[in-house]
Write a protein that holds these residues in place. Structure first.
Motif, PDB file in Angstrom:
ATOM      1  N   LYS A 185       0.850  -1.203   0.000  1.00  0.00           N
ATOM      2  CA  LYS A 185       0.000   0.000   0.000  1.00  0.00           C
ATOM      3  C   LYS A 185       0.882   1.249   0.000  1.00  0.00           C
ATOM      4  N   ARG A 186       0.375   2.313  -0.618  1.00  0.00           N
ATOM      5  CA  ARG A 186       1.093   3.585  -0.670  1.00  0.00           C
ATOM      6  C   ARG A 186       0.723   4.410   0.562  1.00  0.00           C
ATOM      7  N   VAL A 187       1.752   4.794   1.328  1.00  0.00           N
ATOM      8  CA  VAL A 187       1.540   5.503   2.590  1.00  0.00           C
ATOM      9  C   VAL A 187       2.243   6.855   2.527  1.00  0.00           C
ATOM     10  N   LEU A 188       1.459   7.917   2.665  1.00  0.00           N
ATOM     11  CA  LEU A 188       1.968   9.288   2.658  1.00  0.00           C
ATOM     12  C   LEU A 188       2.314   9.662   4.096  1.00  0.00           C
ATOM     13  N   ILE A 223      13.866   8.618  -3.905  1.00  0.00           N
ATOM     14  CA  ILE A 223      13.585   9.378  -5.124  1.00  0.00           C
ATOM     15  C   ILE A 223      12.972  10.721  -4.730  1.00  0.00           C
ATOM     16  N   LEU A 224      13.615  11.830  -5.112  1.00  0.00           N
ATOM     17  CA  LEU A 224      13.117  13.167  -4.813  1.00  0.00           C
ATOM     18  C   LEU A 224      12.405  13.717  -6.047  1.00  0.00           C
ATOM     19  N   ILE A 225      11.147  14.093  -5.878  1.00  0.00           N
ATOM     20  CA  ILE A 225      10.331  14.638  -6.966  1.00  0.00           C
ATOM     21  C   ILE A 225      10.260  16.159  -6.818  1.00  0.00           C
ATOM     22  N   PRO A 226      10.707  16.915  -7.828  1.00  0.00           N
ATOM     23  CA  PRO A 226      10.621  18.385  -7.774  1.00  0.00           C
ATOM     24  C   PRO A 226       9.169  18.864  -7.736  1.00  0.00           C
ATOM     25  N   ILE A 227       8.943  20.039  -7.185  1.00  0.00           N
ATOM     26  CA  ILE A 227       7.583  20.559  -7.012  1.00  0.00           C
ATOM     27  C   ILE A 227       6.813  20.654  -8.321  1.00  0.00           C
ATOM     28  N   GLU A 228       7.463  21.122  -9.368  1.00  0.00           N
ATOM     29  CA  GLU A 228       6.722  21.287 -10.622  1.00  0.00           C
ATOM     30  C   GLU A 228       6.232  19.948 -11.167  1.00  0.00           C
ATOM     31  N   ARG A 229       6.849  18.872 -10.720  1.00  0.00           N
ATOM     32  CA  ARG A 229       6.420  17.542 -11.163  1.00  0.00           C
ATOM     33  C   ARG A 229       5.382  16.936 -10.228  1.00  0.00           C
ATOM     34  N   TYR A 230       5.438  17.248  -8.934  1.00  0.00           N
ATOM     35  CA  TYR A 230       4.454  16.602  -8.067  1.00  0.00           C
ATOM     36  C   TYR A 230       3.109  17.292  -8.106  1.00  0.00           C
ATOM     37  N   ILE A 231       3.071  18.487  -8.605  1.00  0.00           N
ATOM     38  CA  ILE A 231       1.779  19.133  -8.794  1.00  0.00           C
ATOM     39  C   ILE A 231       1.089  18.552 -10.031  1.00  0.00           C
ATOM     40  N   GLY A 232       1.872  18.074 -10.991  1.00  0.00           N
ATOM     41  CA  GLY A 232       1.327  17.429 -12.181  1.00  0.00           C
ATOM     42  C   GLY A 232       1.155  15.943 -11.966  1.00  0.00           C
ATOM     43  N   ASN A 233       1.149  15.195 -13.045  1.00  0.00           N
ATOM     44  CA  ASN A 233       0.890  13.762 -12.962  1.00  0.00           C
ATOM     45  C   ASN A 233       2.142  12.922 -12.750  1.00  0.00           C
ATOM     46  N   THR A 234       3.335  13.514 -12.813  1.00  0.00           N
ATOM     47  CA  THR A 234       4.567  12.755 -12.648  1.00  0.00           C
ATOM     48  C   THR A 234       4.616  12.053 -11.297  1.00  0.00           C
ATOM     49  N   GLU A 279      10.068   0.748  -1.127  1.00  0.00           N
ATOM     50  CA  GLU A 279      10.752   1.893  -1.745  1.00  0.00           C
ATOM     51  C   GLU A 279      10.216   3.192  -1.157  1.00  0.00           C
ATOM     52  N   ILE A 280      11.038   4.241  -1.289  1.00  0.00           N
ATOM     53  CA  ILE A 280      10.677   5.548  -0.725  1.00  0.00           C
ATOM     54  C   ILE A 280      10.764   6.634  -1.787  1.00  0.00           C
ATOM     55  N   LEU A 281       9.718   7.428  -1.842  1.00  0.00           N
ATOM     56  CA  LEU A 281       9.631   8.601  -2.705  1.00  0.00           C
ATOM     57  C   LEU A 281       9.532   9.801  -1.769  1.00  0.00           C
ATOM     58  N   MET A 282      10.149  10.926  -2.118  1.00  0.00           N
ATOM     59  CA  MET A 282      10.044  12.142  -1.314  1.00  0.00           C
ATOM     60  C   MET A 282       9.651  13.289  -2.232  1.00  0.00           C
ATOM     61  N   TYR A 318       9.278   1.083  10.469  1.00  0.00           N
ATOM     62  CA  TYR A 318       8.098   0.222  10.653  1.00  0.00           C
ATOM     63  C   TYR A 318       7.418  -0.023   9.302  1.00  0.00           C
ATOM     64  N   LEU A 319       7.231   1.041   8.536  1.00  0.00           N
ATOM     65  CA  LEU A 319       6.587   0.922   7.230  1.00  0.00           C
ATOM     66  C   LEU A 319       7.442   0.114   6.253  1.00  0.00           C
ATOM     67  N   LEU A 320       8.767   0.282   6.319  1.00  0.00           N
ATOM     68  CA  LEU A 320       9.664  -0.509   5.482  1.00  0.00           C
ATOM     69  C   LEU A 320       9.552  -1.989   5.838  1.00  0.00           C
ATOM     70  N   LYS A 321       9.520  -2.282   7.128  1.00  0.00           N
ATOM     71  CA  LYS A 321       9.400  -3.668   7.602  1.00  0.00           C
ATOM     72  C   LYS A 321       8.085  -4.293   7.136  1.00  0.00           C
ATOM     73  N   LYS A 322       7.036  -3.485   7.095  1.00  0.00           N
ATOM     74  CA  LYS A 322       5.719  -3.959   6.662  1.00  0.00           C
ATOM     75  C   LYS A 322       5.577  -3.969   5.139  1.00  0.00           C
ATOM     76  N   LYS A 323       6.653  -3.585   4.435  1.00  0.00           N
ATOM     77  CA  LYS A 323       6.714  -3.571   2.975  1.00  0.00           C
ATOM     78  C   LYS A 323       5.688  -2.628   2.324  1.00  0.00           C
ATOM     79  N   ALA A 324       5.503  -1.470   2.973  1.00  0.00           N
ATOM     80  CA  ALA A 324       4.648  -0.431   2.402  1.00  0.00           C
ATOM     81  C   ALA A 324       5.445   0.343   1.352  1.00  0.00           C
ATOM     82  N   LYS A 325       4.741   1.062   0.513  1.00  0.00           N
ATOM     83  CA  LYS A 325       5.343   1.999  -0.445  1.00  0.00           C
ATOM     84  C   LYS A 325       5.243   3.366   0.223  1.00  0.00           C
TER      85      LYS A 325
END
Length: 180
Positions: free
Chosen positions: A13-16, A98-109, A121-124, A54-61
């Motif tokens: 599951k994807r966890v913000l 993975i670091l996503i720039p602001i102009e990309r996270y406001i869009g669909n990237t 895996e971790i996205l920031m 904890y989230l990594l151990k539980k294999k969350a995204k």
């Protein structure tokens, strides 16, 4: 808000995770006049580690979000979360965040990147306050952030009293839990 311990079946599951990345940073120039940034106190970063681990151990995204400083809705390179990302990689011994720039996270990237994450895996996302919609508690901005995940974890207790999109409005769009 319920505890992260009450969150069941999060494998894949994807966890913000809203973290407190607002740490003191010092600008340093080396002999070649190259600029880098040094974190002076990483205690806030270390405080979010139990939740991330904890989230990594539980294999969350995992999708990490937060802010640094007060850029006033403008992109300011000196307030980028890149030094935070680099330091977190060392702390959690994760090969790459993975670091996503602001102009990309406001869009669909960012939506595409969040769906392509593998378990563990971790996205920031880049500094949320680079957008003026964060501190305005913009519901559309919160919806955009919520579209990245299945669950929301608040690990940024120092900003929990703020009416910001990533702290307040987002809870209307995702099942919400507190971190450790």
């Amino acid at each position: 808000m319920k505890s992260i311990r009450q969150l069941r079946n999060i494998k894949g599951k994807r966890v913000l995770v809203r973290c407190d990345f607002d740490v003191p940073i010092k600008k340093i120039r080396n002999k070649k006049q190259e600029t880098r940034y040094s974190i002076l106190d990483d205690s806030r970063l270390k405080a979010c580690l139990p939740t991330i681990e904890y989230l990594l151990k539980k294999k969350a995204k995992i999708i990490l979000i937060g802010h640094l400083g007060r850029p006033g809705g403008k992109i300011k390179p000196e307030l980028s979360l890149l030094p935070i990302k680099n330091h977190l990689e060392k702390l959690i011994k994760k090969l790459s965040i993975i670091l996503i720039p602001i102009e990309r996270y406001i869009g669909n990237t960012a939506i595409k990147a969040s769906h392509e994450l593998s378990a563990g895996e971790i996205l920031m996302l880049e500094n949320l306050r680079f957008s003026d919609r964060e501190q305005a508690n913009c519901r559309r901005f919160a919806q955009k952030l919520a579209s990245l995940a299945d669950y929301y974890i608040n690990e940024a207790f120092a900003v929990s009293h703020r009416q910001a999109a990533s702290v307040d409005a987002i809870q209307s769009y995702l099942p919400s839990y507190s971190g450790f």
